[in-house]
Design an enzyme around this catalytic site. Structure first.
Site, PDB file in Angstrom:
ATOM      1  N   ASP A  35      -2.948   1.837  -7.987  1.00  0.00           N
ATOM      2  CA  ASP A  35      -2.233   2.998  -8.375  1.00  0.00           C
ATOM      3  C   ASP A  35      -1.506   3.900  -7.297  1.00  0.00           C
ATOM      4  O   ASP A  35      -0.516   4.350  -7.596  1.00  0.00           O
ATOM      5  CB  ASP A  35      -3.432   4.170  -8.937  1.00  0.00           C
ATOM      6  N   GLY A  54     -11.458   8.756  -4.792  1.00  0.00           N
ATOM      7  CA  GLY A  54     -12.894   9.104  -5.426  1.00  0.00           C
ATOM      8  C   GLY A  54     -13.959   8.654  -4.733  1.00  0.00           C
ATOM      9  O   GLY A  54     -14.886   9.469  -4.269  1.00  0.00           O
ATOM     10  N   GLY A 109      -2.244   2.429 -13.662  1.00  0.00           N
ATOM     11  CA  GLY A 109      -1.724   3.387 -12.672  1.00  0.00           C
ATOM     12  C   GLY A 109      -2.216   4.520 -12.693  1.00  0.00           C
ATOM     13  O   GLY A 109      -2.197   5.573 -12.003  1.00  0.00           O
ATOM     14  N   LYS A 153     -18.783   3.353 -10.998  1.00  0.00           N
ATOM     15  CA  LYS A 153     -19.436   4.283 -12.062  1.00  0.00           C
ATOM     16  C   LYS A 153     -20.580   4.914 -11.214  1.00  0.00           C
ATOM     17  O   LYS A 153     -21.137   3.961 -10.208  1.00  0.00           O
ATOM     18  CB  LYS A 153     -20.094   3.431 -13.282  1.00  0.00           C
ATOM     19  N   GLY A 154     -21.078   6.017 -11.583  1.00  0.00           N
ATOM     20  CA  GLY A 154     -22.510   6.407 -10.895  1.00  0.00           C
ATOM     21  C   GLY A 154     -22.141   7.038  -9.577  1.00  0.00           C
ATOM     22  O   GLY A 154     -22.455   6.596  -8.710  1.00  0.00           O
ATOM     23  N   ARG A 177      14.672  -8.087 -29.761  1.00  0.00           N
ATOM     24  CA  ARG A 177      13.660  -7.119 -29.900  1.00  0.00           C
ATOM     25  C   ARG A 177      13.716  -6.004 -28.699  1.00  0.00           C
ATOM     26  O   ARG A 177      14.185  -6.413 -27.645  1.00  0.00           O
ATOM     27  CB  ARG A 177      12.384  -7.882 -29.651  1.00  0.00           C
TER      28      ARG A 177
HETATM   29  O1  F6P Z   1      -7.506   2.803 -10.564  1.00  0.00           O
HETATM   30  C1  F6P Z   1      -7.280   1.492 -10.878  1.00  0.00           C
HETATM   31  C2  F6P Z   1      -7.326   1.268 -12.392  1.00  0.00           C
HETATM   32  O2  F6P Z   1      -6.976   0.015 -12.663  1.00  0.00           O
HETATM   33  C3  F6P Z   1      -6.165   2.106 -13.146  1.00  0.00           C
HETATM   34  O3  F6P Z   1      -5.002   1.896 -12.985  1.00  0.00           O
HETATM   35  C4  F6P Z   1      -6.934   2.042 -14.594  1.00  0.00           C
HETATM   36  O4  F6P Z   1      -6.603   3.271 -15.504  1.00  0.00           O
HETATM   37  C5  F6P Z   1      -8.231   1.899 -14.323  1.00  0.00           C
HETATM   38  O5  F6P Z   1      -8.522   1.643 -12.961  1.00  0.00           O
HETATM   39  C6  F6P Z   1      -9.141   1.194 -15.315  1.00  0.00           C
HETATM   40  O6  F6P Z   1     -10.484   1.188 -14.816  1.00  0.00           O
HETATM   41  P1  F6P Z   1     -11.488   0.157 -15.426  1.00  0.00           P
HETATM   42  O7  F6P Z   1     -11.563  -0.875 -14.582  1.00  0.00           O
HETATM   43  O8  F6P Z   1     -12.738   1.004 -15.407  1.00  0.00           O
HETATM   44  O9  F6P Z   1     -11.140  -0.295 -16.757  1.00  0.00           O
END
Ligand code: F6P
Length: 358
Positions: free
Chosen positions: A140, A116, A183, A77-78, A175
């Protein structure tokens, strides 16, 4: 000449991060250098007194590299260039981080992150004049210019094991079992685990699907005499109407989650067969790393330290053709890697008779 290098983990955690840190610390120590671990990613540098600790090889006696998570902590974050302030405004706080890099006295920084994080760390390195080497990590597996990122293999192993465990209970109760995996916008985990774990249907965000096609596949499985079916779905798969399925969390952010439940209801309605849903979530991130992730972590950590010695900066270590190489961080970020619809693994799934819903 002795050096002081920094290492930080940034973005979501995954298995293998501690193995990377261990490799960095050991190979730096071997050169007579000191390694400083920056705590909580860039968040540790947004304090008046930077949050860091000197890491010694003795701390990495063999237990830490086996552990999931990151002993340094991390943040996803941030963005410091657009940091959310308590009053709802945004502020550029990059200068504070650069000042703190300088306070610690770093000759170079190794950033372990996804695309990122690498984009942010690269901008900080360029503005602050603290040279940087990047190491790719993400469950991912969507970072370009590398065939593998730390954490992916372990996540696929967990998802495959989940299918292994779902199969007997699916068979016992006649089932359809639906497994929703992470991902983000790439379907790599679902595709790989679906093939390895014997799924009948694999749904990934890169391919359109219809409920009718899924129902048809399940009907043909039933007709063949089998009383259960396994479906694996990537979290970013949209509804057939093209709506992403997300949840808003207390921090205001939307995250993927819920497509499995949506499909469960639809499949039950269309086929008349009971469907149950398992959402694997963060279990895919917290496990001990597989041997592949440990090897990758070791190879990447050692290479990153060697690159600092060679003065090779603004580059990311990468895995290509059985070798560790380095590529430009800019190129890696630009070459985001989703599943190619005509890739070998997609063809493999089709060749096995697995339905991709399309
Ligand atoms: O990028 C890694 C990841 O685990 C993704 O697969 C998922 O969508 C996201 O991060 C989940 O983020 P957080 O840990 O913020 O819930």
């Amino acid at each position: 000449m002795s050096k002081r290098i920094g290492v930080l983990t940034s973005g979501g955690d995954c298995a293998g991060l501690n193995a990377v840190i261990r490799a960095v610390v050991h190979s730096a120590a071997f050169k007579g250098w000191e390694t400083v671990g920056i705590l909580d990613g860039t968040a540790g540098l947004l304090k008046e007194k930077p949050d860091y600790k000197v890491l010694t090889p003795e701390e990495f006696d063999g237990t830490v590299m086996r552990m999931g998570g990151t002993i340094l902590g991390t943040t996803n974050k941030g963005d410091p260039f657009h940091f959310p302030m308590p009053d709802g405004t945004f502020k550029d706080r990059s200068g504070e981080i650069i000042d703190n890099y300088k306070k610690i006295g770093l000759d170079a920084v190794i950033g372990i992150g996804g695309d990122g994080s690498h984009a942010i760390l690269r901008k900080l390195a360029q503005q602050g004049g603290v040279p940087m080497v990047a190491i790719p990590k993400t469950i991912d597996n969507d970072i370009g210019e590398t065939e593998a990122s730390v954490g992916y293999d372990s996540a696929v192993m967990v998802a495959t094991e989940a299918l292994d465990r779902l199969q007997p209970t699916a068979a016992s109760h006649d089932r359809v079992m639906i497994l929703e995996v992470m991902g983000r916008d790439a379907g790599h985990i679902a595709l790989a685990a679906g093939i390895a774990g014997g799924a009948d249907v694999i749904l990934i965000p890169e391919l359109e699907y219809s409920i009718e096609n899924i129902a048809e596949k399940i009907a043909s499985v039933k007709k063949s005499g089998r009383n259960f079916a396994l479906v694996i779905v990537s979290e970013a798969v949209k509804t057939p109407e093209g709506e992403p399925v997300q949840v808003q969390y207390s921090d205001g952010q939307f995250r993927y989650g819920g497509i499995g439940n949506y499909l469960g209801a639809q499949i039950s309605e269309k086929t008349g067969i009971e469907a149950r849903v398992t959402v694997l979530g963060h279990v895919q991130r917290g496990c001990p790393p597989t041997f592949t992730d440990r090897l990758l972590a070791a190879a990447f950590g050692v290479r990153a330290v060697n690159m600092i010695e060679e003065g090779k900066f603004d580059r990311m270590v990468a895995w290509k053709n059985r070798e560790v190489v380095d590529v430009s961080i800019e190129d890696a970020i630009a070459a985001y890697q989703a599943v190619e619809p005509d890739s070998s693994l997609v063809k493999t799934a089709r060749g096995l008779g697995i339905s991709l819903g399309d």
